[in-house]
Each structure stands twice: as C-alpha cells, then as structure tokens.
Design a protein around this motif. Structure first.
Motif, PDB file in Angstrom:
ATOM      1  N   PRO A  91      19.340 -40.540 -28.765  1.00  0.00           N
ATOM      2  CA  PRO A  91      17.982 -41.008 -28.454  1.00  0.00           C
ATOM      3  C   PRO A  91      17.950 -42.380 -27.779  1.00  0.00           C
ATOM      4  N   LYS A  92      18.998 -43.188 -27.954  1.00  0.00           N
ATOM      5  CA  LYS A  92      19.041 -44.506 -27.324  1.00  0.00           C
ATOM      6  C   LYS A  92      19.128 -44.393 -25.798  1.00  0.00           C
ATOM      7  N   ILE A  93      19.698 -43.276 -25.321  1.00  0.00           N
ATOM      8  CA  ILE A  93      19.792 -43.090 -23.870  1.00  0.00           C
ATOM      9  C   ILE A  93      18.392 -43.017 -23.273  1.00  0.00           C
ATOM     10  N   ALA A  94      17.441 -42.449 -24.036  1.00  0.00           N
ATOM     11  CA  ALA A  94      16.045 -42.390 -23.582  1.00  0.00           C
ATOM     12  C   ALA A  94      15.316 -43.693 -23.858  1.00  0.00           C
ATOM     13  N   SER A  95      15.433 -44.221 -25.075  1.00  0.00           N
ATOM     14  CA  SER A  95      14.635 -45.385 -25.468  1.00  0.00           C
ATOM     15  C   SER A  95      15.112 -46.675 -24.811  1.00  0.00           C
ATOM     16  N   GLU A  96      16.422 -46.838 -24.694  1.00  0.00           N
ATOM     17  CA  GLU A  96      16.968 -48.077 -24.127  1.00  0.00           C
ATOM     18  C   GLU A  96      17.477 -47.888 -22.695  1.00  0.00           C
ATOM     19  N   GLY A  97      18.034 -46.717 -22.411  1.00  0.00           N
ATOM     20  CA  GLY A  97      18.578 -46.468 -21.080  1.00  0.00           C
ATOM     21  C   GLY A  97      17.574 -45.888 -20.102  1.00  0.00           C
ATOM     22  N   LYS A  98      16.420 -45.427 -20.628  1.00  0.00           N
ATOM     23  CA  LYS A  98      15.374 -44.821 -19.793  1.00  0.00           C
ATOM     24  C   LYS A  98      15.918 -43.670 -18.953  1.00  0.00           C
ATOM     25  N   ASP A  99      16.746 -42.850 -19.603  1.00  0.00           N
ATOM     26  CA  ASP A  99      17.398 -41.755 -18.875  1.00  0.00           C
ATOM     27  C   ASP A  99      17.488 -40.526 -19.771  1.00  0.00           C
ATOM     28  N   ILE A 100      18.000 -39.455 -19.215  1.00  0.00           N
ATOM     29  CA  ILE A 100      18.276 -38.222 -19.959  1.00  0.00           C
ATOM     30  C   ILE A 100      19.782 -38.070 -20.103  1.00  0.00           C
ATOM     31  N   ASP A 101      20.221 -37.175 -20.972  1.00  0.00           N
ATOM     32  CA  ASP A 101      21.662 -36.943 -21.110  1.00  0.00           C
ATOM     33  C   ASP A 101      22.050 -35.483 -20.896  1.00  0.00           C
ATOM     34  N   THR A 102      21.052 -34.616 -20.714  1.00  0.00           N
ATOM     35  CA  THR A 102      21.311 -33.198 -20.478  1.00  0.00           C
ATOM     36  C   THR A 102      20.407 -32.741 -19.333  1.00  0.00           C
ATOM     37  N   ALA A 103      20.999 -32.090 -18.327  1.00  0.00           N
ATOM     38  CA  ALA A 103      20.216 -31.741 -17.142  1.00  0.00           C
ATOM     39  C   ALA A 103      20.649 -30.396 -16.546  1.00  0.00           C
ATOM     40  N   ILE A 104      19.677 -29.670 -16.047  1.00  0.00           N
ATOM     41  CA  ILE A 104      19.903 -28.474 -15.236  1.00  0.00           C
ATOM     42  C   ILE A 104      19.199 -28.718 -13.905  1.00  0.00           C
ATOM     43  N   THR A 105      19.930 -28.558 -12.825  1.00  0.00           N
ATOM     44  CA  THR A 105      19.373 -28.812 -11.499  1.00  0.00           C
ATOM     45  C   THR A 105      19.597 -27.596 -10.618  1.00  0.00           C
ATOM     46  N   LYS A 130      19.938 -24.457   3.144  1.00  0.00           N
ATOM     47  CA  LYS A 130      19.376 -23.949   4.389  1.00  0.00           C
ATOM     48  C   LYS A 130      19.949 -22.598   4.788  1.00  0.00           C
ATOM     49  N   ASN A 131      21.167 -22.294   4.343  1.00  0.00           N
ATOM     50  CA  ASN A 131      21.769 -21.001   4.681  1.00  0.00           C
ATOM     51  C   ASN A 131      21.381 -19.901   3.702  1.00  0.00           C
ATOM     52  N   GLY A 132      20.460 -20.209   2.777  1.00  0.00           N
ATOM     53  CA  GLY A 132      19.986 -19.215   1.822  1.00  0.00           C
ATOM     54  C   GLY A 132      20.688 -19.238   0.476  1.00  0.00           C
ATOM     55  N   ALA A 133      21.775 -20.006   0.362  1.00  0.00           N
ATOM     56  CA  ALA A 133      22.517 -20.060  -0.901  1.00  0.00           C
ATOM     57  C   ALA A 133      21.758 -20.896  -1.938  1.00  0.00           C
ATOM     58  N   PHE A 134      22.004 -20.562  -3.207  1.00  0.00           N
ATOM     59  CA  PHE A 134      21.478 -21.341  -4.318  1.00  0.00           C
ATOM     60  C   PHE A 134      22.635 -21.977  -5.083  1.00  0.00           C
ATOM     61  N   CYS A 135      22.332 -23.030  -5.807  1.00  0.00           N
ATOM     62  CA  CYS A 135      23.338 -23.656  -6.672  1.00  0.00           C
ATOM     63  C   CYS A 135      22.667 -24.155  -7.940  1.00  0.00           C
ATOM     64  N   THR A 136      23.284 -23.880  -9.074  1.00  0.00           N
ATOM     65  CA  THR A 136      22.837 -24.466 -10.335  1.00  0.00           C
ATOM     66  C   THR A 136      23.895 -25.453 -10.812  1.00  0.00           C
ATOM     67  N   ILE A 137      23.424 -26.614 -11.268  1.00  0.00           N
ATOM     68  CA  ILE A 137      24.315 -27.653 -11.766  1.00  0.00           C
ATOM     69  C   ILE A 137      23.947 -27.937 -13.220  1.00  0.00           C
ATOM     70  N   ASP A 138      24.938 -27.835 -14.074  1.00  0.00           N
ATOM     71  CA  ASP A 138      24.767 -27.998 -15.521  1.00  0.00           C
ATOM     72  C   ASP A 138      25.505 -29.264 -15.943  1.00  0.00           C
ATOM     73  N   ASN A 139      24.749 -30.315 -16.257  1.00  0.00           N
ATOM     74  CA  ASN A 139      25.342 -31.599 -16.645  1.00  0.00           C
ATOM     75  C   ASN A 139      24.998 -31.961 -18.084  1.00  0.00           C
ATOM     76  N   CYS A 140      25.928 -32.585 -18.760  1.00  0.00           N
ATOM     77  CA  CYS A 140      25.658 -33.172 -20.076  1.00  0.00           C
ATOM     78  C   CYS A 140      26.603 -34.343 -20.270  1.00  0.00           C
ATOM     79  N   ARG A 141      26.107 -35.374 -20.914  1.00  0.00           N
ATOM     80  CA  ARG A 141      26.926 -36.568 -21.111  1.00  0.00           C
ATOM     81  C   ARG A 141      27.876 -36.443 -22.301  1.00  0.00           C
ATOM     82  N   GLN A 142      27.817 -35.330 -23.023  1.00  0.00           N
ATOM     83  CA  GLN A 142      28.746 -35.166 -24.137  1.00  0.00           C
ATOM     84  C   GLN A 142      29.156 -33.710 -24.295  1.00  0.00           C
TER      85      GLN A 142
END
Length: 370
Positions: free
Chosen positions: A234-248, A253-265
């Motif tokens: 929770p400190k990453i949000a309260s003090e770092g003003k950030d997230i630690d888990t992300a899906i992007t 342009k060529n029609g391809a898709f990409c999913t990116i799965d990130n986590c800090r731990q």
C-alpha cells in the motif's frame, strides 16, 4: 635418405605453420582498437566496463567518470584504466576518446549526449535519452546534426531468447502476427524513494516491454489501454503515488495486439516470458534458470531451483552482446540496431499508458506525439 627428406618436409610444414601463427598474432596486436570512456561507475557502469575491458578485444577503456571520486578511482584501479575524473567534461577535452558509454543518472543524459555529440564522440546510452519527449527530440536532432552514431540500451533485444524469437517471426514461422503476450515481473519492489522519482511502473519497468512489443510485431503502436492497482504494498500508492500491478493492451498499425502483464513482485523470482502467436503458429520462451536440474520423487517432478532472481544475472549475455555490437558498428561504420527513435517511441507509449490509467480510457499515440 627418405628419413632425411621426411624431416625436411616436416620442418618446412612446421615453419609454415609458425609463420601463419606469427602473422595472425601480429594482425591481432596491430588491429585498430576503439578508445572508449564510461560515464557512471554505478551498477550498470561496472557491467559495461567489465565487458569493454575483458570481453571486447577491439575496445580499450581509457577513462572512467563518476561524480564520487572514490568510485571513479576504485573503478579505474579495478579495470586498469589509466584516467579517472569526477567531471564528464574531461571526456570532451580528450581527443583520443572516440566513443562514450553513458551510465549516469537519467536526468543527466540529455546534457551529456548533446555535449558528446558536439565533440564528435559516438554515444551508447542507457535509457532514457531524456526526461521528456521534447528533450528527447532535441537530443536526436543534436546527434543527427553531429553525424555521430548513437545506440540506446534496450538490452532485451540482444538476449539470445528474444533475438531468436524475433528471427523466427521475421522468417515467417508464425505467419501474420495476431497477438503478442509479454510477462514481466520483478522479484521484489524497488525502494519507495526510487518509485517517487521513476515516473511510475509504465516508465521505469514496462518501457522495456513496450520496446519488445514493437520489436516483435515490427509495427508502431496506435492505441493503448492500461489497467492497474496497488496489490503488493500500500505504500507504493500512498507514498509513491503509483501502482504495482498492471495489465496493458496495445493495438498496432499492422493489426496485431499485445498484452503486457507487469507486477513489481513475483514470489518465484524474476519472471520473463514471451509468446508470439500468428496465422501459422507461435513462438514462445519461458524463464532462464541457473541450471537444468529436476527433482523427481514420489510427490512431484520439479525444478531444483527458482529462476534467476536478479535482472543482472538474467541478462548477463544481453548486456555483453549490446556493448560488443555497438563497438562493431563503429569500427565497421554500420548503423546501430537500436536508436534514439526507438527510445522516443517507447517513451511515448509509456506516457500514453499512464494517461490511459489516470483518465480510465483508451489513448491514441497521436495524442502524445502530436
């Protein structure tokens, strides 16, 4: 008589072989070496200095710069470098230095690149080129005006797994690329102080994945949707003003898709996996391990050890390969495989992802680069 003739023939062959060996030794010793300097004696600077000193015969480190004199001096002694300094401008004044590895803090890159380019030095730079897109464009313009070579350090492209997967895609093994899935998770979060100044998870962590997405699809991203939460600390949000888990999600342009799965731990260690799926099939690879030993007993079949737990261990070959490649590009007068344009493209994607996360909507890259 035959014995005498045989000895004469053997002696002649021996002399011929010795002559060839002497020529090879002379050629190796007289072959041109590239005089280089490294700015920054921290962790990544030490990595590049080791490669330049011990694994790149055609490079010769002649100066190390670090604003902490003790670090500069100890690094020079460690690698047998003749000169050390606390001021990068000393590199500009040395006419013997032909190329420079920038491993300094990110906020200093823009100034140093511009100055080095104006001095006619070739430049290898750790990411990012600059703090803002505007600065990055100014940096690229300065390099192009000076007509020096510059390579940006996206080391994953030089990892044997990533490079081979790209070769498979280029060869048509998967056909038309439909989707890319990238998993990139760190073993543990960085200090809060780092997160507070890093620009967030999309800028300091996912930016490598943004580059690999472009690398694998061979196309430019046109739209991004980002989701995220703070699940690890929770400190990453309260003090770092950030997230630690992300899906992007990225649309290209060529029609391809990409999913990116990130986590800090990641409890199992440094987690780096890739899959490229297309019309003919897919290519994929998983994590690297310290060994290939498995334990088989009455309960299970399992690996004896976890994956590499530190990115420096996981990407040892990649760091060496990128440095050796840039030296080769300079000596052979070839264009480097990664450029400032690659850096600005990944930076724009990181900005778009953060904007999408904050505004809870898809963001077109044209909104960022316009």
């Amino acid at each position: 008589m035959w014995q005498l003739l045989s000895r004469l023939v053997n002696n002649k062959l021996l002399l011929t072989q010795l002559g060839k060996q002497c020529k090879r030794g002379l050629s190796s010793s007289t072959e041109k070496k590239l005089n280089v300097a490294v700015i920054g004696g921290g962790r990544i600077g030490q990595v590049h200095m080791e490669t330049l000193s011990f694994h790149t015969p055609l490079a010769k480190p002649v100066m190390i710069v670090d604003f902490i004199e003790k670090v500069a001096k100890s690094t020079a002694e460690k690698f047998g470098v003749a000169k050390y300094s606390t001021d990068f401008k000393d590199v500009l004044k040395d006419p013997n230095i032909e190329a420079v590895w920038i491993c300094s803090p990110s906020s200093q890159h823009s100034e140093q690149i511009k100055a080095l380019a104006a001095a006619g030095k070739h430049i290898f730079c750790e990411k990012p080129l600059a703090i803002t897109l505007k600065e990055a464009e100014e940096v690229i313009a300065a390099v192009e005006k000076a007509k020096v070579k510059m390579m940006l350090a996206f080391q994953r492209r030089f990892d044997p797994n990533f490079a081979r997967a790209k070769q498979c895609v280029q060869s048509g093994a998967v056909g038309d690329v439909y989707a890319v899935h990238l998993i990139s998770r760190d073993p543990a979060p960085p200090p809060i102080e780092y997160i507070q100044s890093s620009g967030g998870i999309h800028n300091d962590m996912a930016i490598h994945d943004f580059d690999i997405a472009r690398f694998m699809t061979g196309s430019e991203c046109e739209e991004i949707i980002a989701y995220g939460a703070c699940r690890v600390d929770p400190k990453i949000a309260s003090e770092g003003k950030d997230i630690d888990t992300a899906i992007t999600l990225l649309k290209f342009k060529n029609g391809a898709f990409c999913t990116i799965d990130n986590c800090r731990q990641s409890p199992s260690g440094y987690d780096q996996r890739v899959e490229v799926f297309g019309s003919k099939g897919l290519v994929r690879f998983g994590n690297n391990f310290p060994n290939n030993v498995f334990i088989e007993d009455g309960q299970s079949i399992r690996r004896s050890d976890l994956p590499f737990n530190f990115f420096m261990d996981r990407y040892t070959d990649a760091y060496r390969n990128e440095t050796k490649e840039f030296v080769k590009c300079i000596l052979e007068n070839k264009e480097p495989p990664t450029s400032g344009r690659d850096g600005t493209a990944a930076m724009a994607m990181a900005i778009a992802a953060k904007k999408s996360l904050l505004e809870k909507r898809p963001v077109k890259l044209s909104e960022i680069t316009a």
